[in-house]
Design an enzyme around this catalytic site. Structure first.
Site, PDB file in Angstrom:
ATOM      1  N   HIS A   1      17.828  20.825 -26.779  1.00 45.12           N
ATOM      2  CA  HIS A   1      17.956  19.518 -26.141  1.00 45.12           C
ATOM      3  C   HIS A   1      17.070  18.454 -26.785  1.00 45.12           C
ATOM      4  CE1 HIS A   1      14.362  19.909 -23.459  1.00 45.12           C
ATOM      5  NE2 HIS A   1      14.677  21.190 -23.437  1.00 45.12           N
TER       6      HIS A   1
ATOM      7  N   ASP B   1      20.506  29.509 -26.204  1.00 46.48           N
ATOM      8  CA  ASP B   1      19.763  28.304 -25.813  1.00 46.48           C
ATOM      9  C   ASP B   1      18.279  28.632 -25.747  1.00 46.48           C
ATOM     10  OD1 ASP B   1      19.300  25.676 -24.991  1.00 46.48           O
ATOM     11  OD2 ASP B   1      20.077  25.953 -22.972  1.00 46.48           O
TER      12      ASP B   1
ATOM     13  N   ASP C   1      16.044  15.515 -25.130  1.00 42.78           N
ATOM     14  CA  ASP C   1      15.138  14.775 -24.239  1.00 42.78           C
ATOM     15  C   ASP C   1      13.860  15.554 -23.943  1.00 42.78           C
ATOM     16  OD1 ASP C   1      16.718  16.622 -22.780  1.00 42.78           O
ATOM     17  OD2 ASP C   1      16.439  15.518 -20.917  1.00 42.78           O
TER      18      ASP C   1
ATOM     19  N   HIS D   1       5.690  20.885 -20.678  1.00 39.20           N
ATOM     20  CA  HIS D   1       5.712  19.958 -19.526  1.00 39.20           C
ATOM     21  C   HIS D   1       4.291  19.575 -19.115  1.00 39.20           C
ATOM     22  CE1 HIS D   1      10.064  20.770 -17.981  1.00 39.20           C
ATOM     23  NE2 HIS D   1       9.973  20.788 -19.293  1.00 39.20           N
TER      24      HIS D   1
ATOM     25  N   ASP E   1       9.445  22.263 -26.724  1.00 39.97           N
ATOM     26  CA  ASP E   1      10.488  22.043 -25.711  1.00 39.97           C
ATOM     27  C   ASP E   1      11.119  20.690 -25.924  1.00 39.97           C
ATOM     28  OD1 ASP E   1      12.037  22.184 -23.455  1.00 39.97           O
ATOM     29  OD2 ASP E   1      10.433  21.642 -22.077  1.00 39.97           O
TER      30      ASP E   1
ATOM     31  N   GLU F   1      18.762  17.365 -20.373  1.00 33.47           N
ATOM     32  CA  GLU F   1      18.411  18.705 -19.910  1.00 33.47           C
ATOM     33  C   GLU F   1      17.316  18.653 -18.870  1.00 33.47           C
ATOM     34  OE1 GLU F   1      16.657  22.590 -19.448  1.00 33.47           O
ATOM     35  OE2 GLU F   1      15.613  20.851 -20.233  1.00 33.47           O
ATOM     36  N   GLU F   2      16.327  17.827 -19.121  1.00 31.17           N
ATOM     37  CA  GLU F   2      15.140  17.822 -18.261  1.00 31.17           C
ATOM     38  C   GLU F   2      15.417  17.246 -16.881  1.00 31.17           C
ATOM     39  OE1 GLU F   2      12.743  19.506 -18.899  1.00 31.17           O
ATOM     40  OE2 GLU F   2      12.321  19.602 -21.046  1.00 31.17           O
TER      41      GLU F   2
END
Ligand code: ZN
Length: 442
Positions: free
Chosen positions: A78, A171, A80, A415, A111, A145-146
């Site tokens: 992803h 994924d 984002d 994150h 990520d 995605e997030e």
């Protein structure tokens, strides 16, 4: 495309702040447009030879045509990243992509731009060599995605409308995880074969409300508070899903001597293993049961007003084996109060378990063994949610693995702050994606 060039491509893309927000009106489209432009410049052959289908505004779906007719594969990542918390401490700027101590630092390095660039670099290099895959390879890069946006579902619809039934989908999720299990010194090549379902139930109690000078017993706030305490006292019963049992069996030979018999016989000793994990702390406990956390509480808007309605959000992470219906029933029974209304918001069932006794799983794990000789490949259940859960609608083999070594600190930085990927680890991951594509059977 040389190694140092690939590293520079990753750094250039990490510098672009492609931040997602749950409220889509807060999303700035400019970085996503820039990302697409820089990506096209970075991987010219990929953009020349693969057909690009834009999904919604900013997600990308590429088709690389293979030489054969066999079912295609889908490689996902992803674009984002999550927003930066202003107060978060940080050693290095989140969008600086600075290199320190042999690592690239920045939001998205792990990520999930590392994977995205890893996949693109592998494809670009193979194209440079004139390589043609044995079957179609699709690249699906989501931009929401997030925030669990609609993009992944839209990509699945696009594939479905073209009659694409993938052989397997790969994924993010697992990794070559160092310090993954107390006492296990070998890194684990954990491949996610299912993920927990994220569902929220809103509890609501209604009442007369009124002035706080004349309170009544059993008002909405008191009933919500009692419900919250009852939930805390009634956790879900632990269970050991098949992938977790297999994980124990596979890591048993690498576990500390004292734990080996327990792990090796996990199947037979399930009650003991479950009890041990529940007592070992919140992380191990989350491995073996559906969890619930009360997150948002609301009641009266003023000091002197009795609430006429009070609410609590119960965020559930549903383990495979439970369902949204069975988990809701558990919550209802635990609360034991008919006056409280339960409303389901944001409903996601746990993902079906992808097979492990299967050539696709074998291809992924043997490629892990080829590139990471010290790692023990094993299936596991992913605790977080990924875009790949939508792909279970069109494919029974959905696997979650990124080919990067990650320490415990690195996994915790996702994150959070000071996310970073080792330069050599990143380059090795590019080789893993390259080998995976080269090894696709006809
Ligand atoms: Zn991610």
């Amino acid at each position: 495309m040389g190694d140092s060039e690939v590293v520079e491509k990753l750094r250039a893309l990490v510098r672009i702040p492609t931040v997602s927000h749950t409220d889509e009106s807060l999303i700035d489209p400019a970085p996503f447009e820039e990302f697409r432009r820089v990506l096209a410049e970075a991987f010219p052959l990929l953009h020349e030879r693969l057909a690009l289908h834009q999904v919604r505004d900013h997600s990308l779906l590429f088709r690389w045509e293979g030489s054969g007719e066999a079912d295609p594969v889908v490689l996902m990542a992803h674009i984002d990243v999550v927003p930066i918390e202003e107060s978060a401490p940080g050693q290095h700027p989140p969008f600086g992509a600075e290199i320190h101590d042999g690592a690239i630092w920045g939001r998205g390095t792990l990520d999930d731009k590392g994977s995205l660039v890893g996949i693109c670099a592998a494809v670009e290099r193979l194209l440079e060599q004139g390589f043609v895959p044995t079957r179609d390879v699709w690249l699906s890069f989501g931009a929401r995605e997030e925030v669990s946006g609609a993009d992944a579902a839209a990509a699945v619809e696009e594939l479905r409308s073209r009659g694409v039934a993938p052989w397997f989908v790969l994924d993010e999720g697992g990794a070559v995880a160092h310090e993954a299990f107390p006492g296990v010194t070998s890194p684990l090549g954990v491949v996610g074969v299912s993920e927990k379902g994220t569902t929220t139930i809103e509890l609501r109690a209604e009442g007369r409300g009124g002035h706080s000078s004349t309170p009544e017993r059993g008002g909405p706030t008191a009933r919500i508070a009692r419900a919250v305490v009852r939930l805390e006292k009634r956790p879900f019963a632990p269970s050991l899903p098949e992938p977790t049992l297999e994980l124990f069996t596979r890591i048993a030979p690498h576990a500390p001597l004292a734990l080996r018999p327990l792990f090796a016989n996990a199947r037979r000793l399930q009650p003991l293993v479950k009890r041990a994990l529940v007592l070992a702390g919140p992380e191990p406990a989350a491995l073996v049961r559906t969890t619930m956390a009360v997150t948002m509480l609301s009641g009266s808007p003023a000091h002197n007003v009795i609430a006429s309605s009070a609410t609590a959000a119960v965020n559930l992470r549903i383990l495979v084996g439970d369902t949204v219906a069975s988990a809701t029933e558990h919550v209802r029974k635990a609360i034991a109060d008919d006056s409280i209304q339960l409303d389901l918001v944001d409903v996601n069932e746990p993902s079906p378990v992808s097979p492990t006794d299967d050539p696709a799983f074998e291809l992924i794990t043997s490629t892990i063994t080829e590139l990471f000789a010290d790692a023990v490949p094993t299936p596991y259940v992913v605790m977080a949610a990924t875009d790949s859960r939508y792909f279970t609608a069109i494919c029974p083999r959905v696997y979650r693995f990124t080919p990067f070594r990650m320490t415990k600190a690195q996994r915790e930085s996702i994150h959070s702050h000071d996310e970073h990927i080792g330069v050599e680890d990143f380059l090795h991951g590019v080789r893993w994606y390259t080998r995976l594509i080269e090894r696709l059977p006809a």
